[in-house]
Design an enzyme around this catalytic site. Structure first.
Site, short mmCIF file in Angstrom:
data_model
loop_
_atom_site.label_atom_id
_atom_site.label_comp_id
_atom_site.label_asym_id
_atom_site.label_seq_id
_atom_site.Cartn_x
_atom_site.Cartn_y
_atom_site.Cartn_z
CE LYS A 173 -1.49 -27.65 -38.18
NZ LYS A 173 -2.70 -26.81 -38.34
CD GLU A 251 -3.52 -36.04 -23.91
OE1 GLU A 251 -4.66 -36.49 -23.70
OE2 GLU A 251 -2.54 -36.28 -23.19
CB CYS A 285 -11.26 -34.35 -26.05
SG CYS A 285 -10.62 -33.47 -24.63
CD GLU A 382 -14.30 -37.28 -30.57
OE1 GLU A 382 -13.47 -37.50 -31.46
OE2 GLU A 382 -14.01 -36.76 -29.48
P1 NDP Z 1 -7.94 -32.93 -36.18
O1 NDP Z 1 -7.33 -34.24 -35.87
O2 NDP Z 1 -8.61 -32.75 -37.46
O3 NDP Z 1 -6.83 -31.77 -36.10
C1 NDP Z 1 -6.03 -31.55 -34.98
C2 NDP Z 1 -4.78 -30.84 -35.43
O4 NDP Z 1 -4.03 -31.71 -36.26
C3 NDP Z 1 -5.06 -29.60 -36.25
O5 NDP Z 1 -4.07 -28.62 -35.97
C4 NDP Z 1 -4.90 -30.13 -37.66
O6 NDP Z 1 -4.60 -29.14 -38.59
C5 NDP Z 1 -3.75 -31.08 -37.49
N1 NDP Z 1 -3.65 -32.10 -38.53
C6 NDP Z 1 -4.61 -32.55 -39.38
N2 NDP Z 1 -4.10 -33.50 -40.20
C7 NDP Z 1 -2.80 -33.64 -39.86
C8 NDP Z 1 -1.75 -34.47 -40.34
N3 NDP Z 1 -1.91 -35.34 -41.33
N4 NDP Z 1 -0.53 -34.37 -39.75
C9 NDP Z 1 -0.34 -33.50 -38.74
N5 NDP Z 1 -1.29 -32.69 -38.25
C10 NDP Z 1 -2.51 -32.77 -38.80
O7 NDP Z 1 -8.88 -32.63 -34.95
P2 NDP Z 1 -9.85 -31.42 -34.77
O8 NDP Z 1 -9.11 -30.12 -34.92
O9 NDP Z 1 -11.03 -31.67 -35.62
O10 NDP Z 1 -10.19 -31.56 -33.23
C11 NDP Z 1 -11.12 -32.44 -32.78
C12 NDP Z 1 -10.51 -33.69 -32.20
O11 NDP Z 1 -9.56 -33.39 -31.18
C13 NDP Z 1 -11.54 -34.56 -31.56
O12 NDP Z 1 -11.40 -35.90 -31.94
C14 NDP Z 1 -11.26 -34.41 -30.08
O13 NDP Z 1 -11.71 -35.46 -29.31
C15 NDP Z 1 -9.79 -34.24 -30.05
N6 NDP Z 1 -9.38 -33.58 -28.81
C16 NDP Z 1 -8.75 -34.32 -27.84
C17 NDP Z 1 -8.40 -33.75 -26.63
C18 NDP Z 1 -7.72 -34.55 -25.57
O14 NDP Z 1 -7.18 -33.97 -24.64
N7 NDP Z 1 -7.70 -35.87 -25.62
C19 NDP Z 1 -8.68 -32.33 -26.34
C20 NDP Z 1 -9.35 -31.65 -27.43
C21 NDP Z 1 -9.66 -32.27 -28.62
P3 NDP Z 1 -5.77 -28.38 -39.40
O15 NDP Z 1 -6.94 -28.26 -38.51
O16 NDP Z 1 -5.13 -27.10 -39.70
O17 NDP Z 1 -6.03 -29.21 -40.60
#
Ligand code: NDP
Length: 486
Positions: A173, A251, A285, A382
């Site tokens: 997804k 992650e 991230c 963040e």
């Molecule tokens: P989110 O946590 O909002 O979303 C990440 C993914 O999770 C999206 O596909 C989102 O769907 C999905 N999601 C949201 N809510 C749920 C839920 N309740 N259950 C399951 N899946 C869910 O993060 P962002 O997309 O805003 O990305 C930014 C974040 O990702 C930052 O905190 C960043 O640091 C972290 N990140 C970490 C990395 C690492 O390697 N450690 C690398 C890159 C980013 P949808 O968007 O469709 O709602």
């Protein structure tokens, strides 16, 4: 033209009853519609992945065959690299030069795990002589892959490569804002790789709390590999606990320190400070969003950062000269601007601080620099946008204390000509990745992941593949003597 996309399930394109619009953040234009999947739509994809794992030919495919398919996927990505990069930039706003690098890295990741498919092996263990004890490595099964919007294709490949190499089947997804490059990848695979058995790769689009949650809570999914925010990661763990206690890797976010001692090369260092945080509009991230500078050079360091920041070229991300594009969406831009406003209350604004006035149609935020101590909200939270806080420190012990004063532990960097000092800092900082005299290089051969609230498990490298494997112990009795216990 607005392209209409469907889910990719069981080797077919499947319509669902609802759709969502996908927007180009540089222009505000709607560029596509994608499926807004319900829990039932996700369940259908999980069923396809389950069937493909339990009874499809994937399970009995040789490691060599799996590896070859991954090499083929890499070849397809490289052949269509220009189109994929263009699509990525139009969807998430990152500068085209960066998208091109991401697409090449995505192909490299598939090649790496293509090669690893044939290197999966267990061990023999030194049990007493009347037995043979060994381990088998087996695929975990059906895995749900949930990825964020900042590196849409690349982070999908970080999970897809090792999962397929291990022999798992997947339901992926993408983030709701940025599904297009992954859908295009699925289209290319569908068209050019008929050998991939149906149901091995499934892509469902939709909202996290509905579609993502359905994957996390499915009783038929054996593992979830998630990249996203720390709070969402917490939700994922709750969902896993509520359902079948599936395996989970996380992650998550960061607030990484980029540490500069007074003997560093100021010119290279200030470039490193800016690159470390403003690459990909700060939507990284591992962004070095806390720049720790030794107090004796802090004024000069800040002056140079400010002067170089004024030269950063914001604009059309498809223009090769652009260094910073829009942030991913209007909603995210509002969030970043609100954070900047809140930051102004406690910290000194040094540069930027608002929306880029010359680019009103898109979601452009000025690269923004604050100065404060590590207690300020802006230094702790963040922001996930082009916002950095410069924090002066007195000596090595002070730098290490500040660097570790965060709930996160993803990455850190240290800059100094004194290698012994650098190595002391490397050992003292609690983070999963530490760079010396550089920030952000990232290689598929090396593990990626965080300490503390930045996550569990590691992506990429040999360890990244192990996340998708179970270990089975096999014990063979060699003794002919009866047990004679009863
Ligand atoms: P989110 O946590 O909002 O979303 C990440 C993914 O999770 C999206 O596909 C989102 O769907 C999905 N999601 C949201 N809510 C749920 C839920 N309740 N259950 C399951 N899946 C869910 O993060 P962002 O997309 O805003 O990305 C930014 C974040 O990702 C930052 O905190 C960043 O640091 C972290 N990140 C970490 C990395 C690492 O390697 N450690 C690398 C890159 C980013 P949808 O968007 O469709 O709602």
């Amino acid at each position: 033209m607005v392209v209409q996309h469907r889910n990719y399930v069981g080797g077919e394109w499947v319509s669902v009853s609802a759709a969502r619009e996908v927007v180009n953040p540089a222009t505000g234009a709607v560029i596509a519609t994608v499926a807004e999947s319900s829990a039932a739509d996700v369940a259908a994809a999980v069923r396809a992945a389950r069937d493909a794992f339990d009874s499809g030919p994937w399970r009995t495919a040789t490691a060599q065959a799996r590896g070859r398919l991954l090499f083929e996927m890499a070849r397809i990505v490289r052949e269509h690299a220009a189109d994929l990069a263009h699509l990525e930039t139009r969807n998430c706003g990152k500068p085209i030069v960066e998208s091109e690098m991401d697409v090449q890295d995505a192909a490299t990741c598939l090649e790496y795990y293509g090669g690893l498919a044939t290197k999966i092996h267990g061990e023999t263990l030194p049990v007493p002589d009347n037995a043979l004890n060994l381990t088998l490595k087996e695929p975990v099964g059906v895995v749900g892959l949930i990825v964020p919007w900042n590196y849409p294709l690349l982070l999908a490949m970080w999970k897809l490569g090792p999962a397929l190499s291990a022999g798992c089947t997947v339901v992926l997804k993408p983030a709701e804002q940025t599904p297009l490059s992954m859908l295009e990848f699925a289209r290319l695979v569908h068209e050019h790789l008929p050998e991939l058995p149906p149901g091995v790769l499934n892509v469902v689009t939709g909202d996290g709390p509905v579609a993502g949650r359905a994957l996390v809570e499915s009783m038929e999914v054996d593992q979830v590999a998630f990249t996203g925010g720390t709070e969402t990661g917490r939700e994922v763990l709750h969902g896993v606990a509520r359902s079948n206690l599936k395996k989970v890797s996380l992650e998550l976010g960061g607030k990484s320190p980029n540490i500069f001692f007074s003997d560093c090369d100021l010119d290279a260092a200030t470039d490193g400070a800016l690159f470390g945080v403003f690459i990909n509009q700060g939507e990284v991230c591992s962004a070095g969003s806390r720049v720790l500078v030794q107090r004796t050079i802090a004024a000069e360091f800040l002056a140079r950062m400010r002067e170089k920041t004024a030269r950063i070229r914001l604009g059309d991300p498809l223009d090769r000269a652009t260094k910073m594009g829009p942030v991913v969406s209007r909603e995210h831009m509002e969030r970043v601007l609100a954070a900047i406003e809140r930051g102004r209350a406690e910290a000194r604004l040094v540069a930027g601080g608002g929306r880029a006035a010359a680019l009103p149609a898109g979601c452009f935020v000025e690269p923004t620099i604050f100065e404060s101590d590590n207690a300020a909200w802006i230094a702790r939270e963040e922001i996930f946008g082009p916002v950095v806080t410069v924090i002066p420190f007195d000596d090595e012990a002070d730098a290490i204390r500040i660097a570790n004063d965060t709930p996160y532990g993803l990455a850190a960097a240290v800059w100094s000509r004194d290698i012994f000092r650098c190595l002391r800092v490397v050992k003292a900082v609690r983070a999963g990745i530490v760079w010396v005299n550089t920030m952000q290089p990232c290689y598929v051969e090396s593990p990626w992941g965080g300490y503390k609230q930045s996550g569990h498990g590691r992506e990429m490298s040999l360890q990244g593949q192990d996340e998708f494997l179970e270990t089975k112990q096999v014990h063979i009795n060699l003794s002919e003597a009866p047990l004679a216990w009863y």
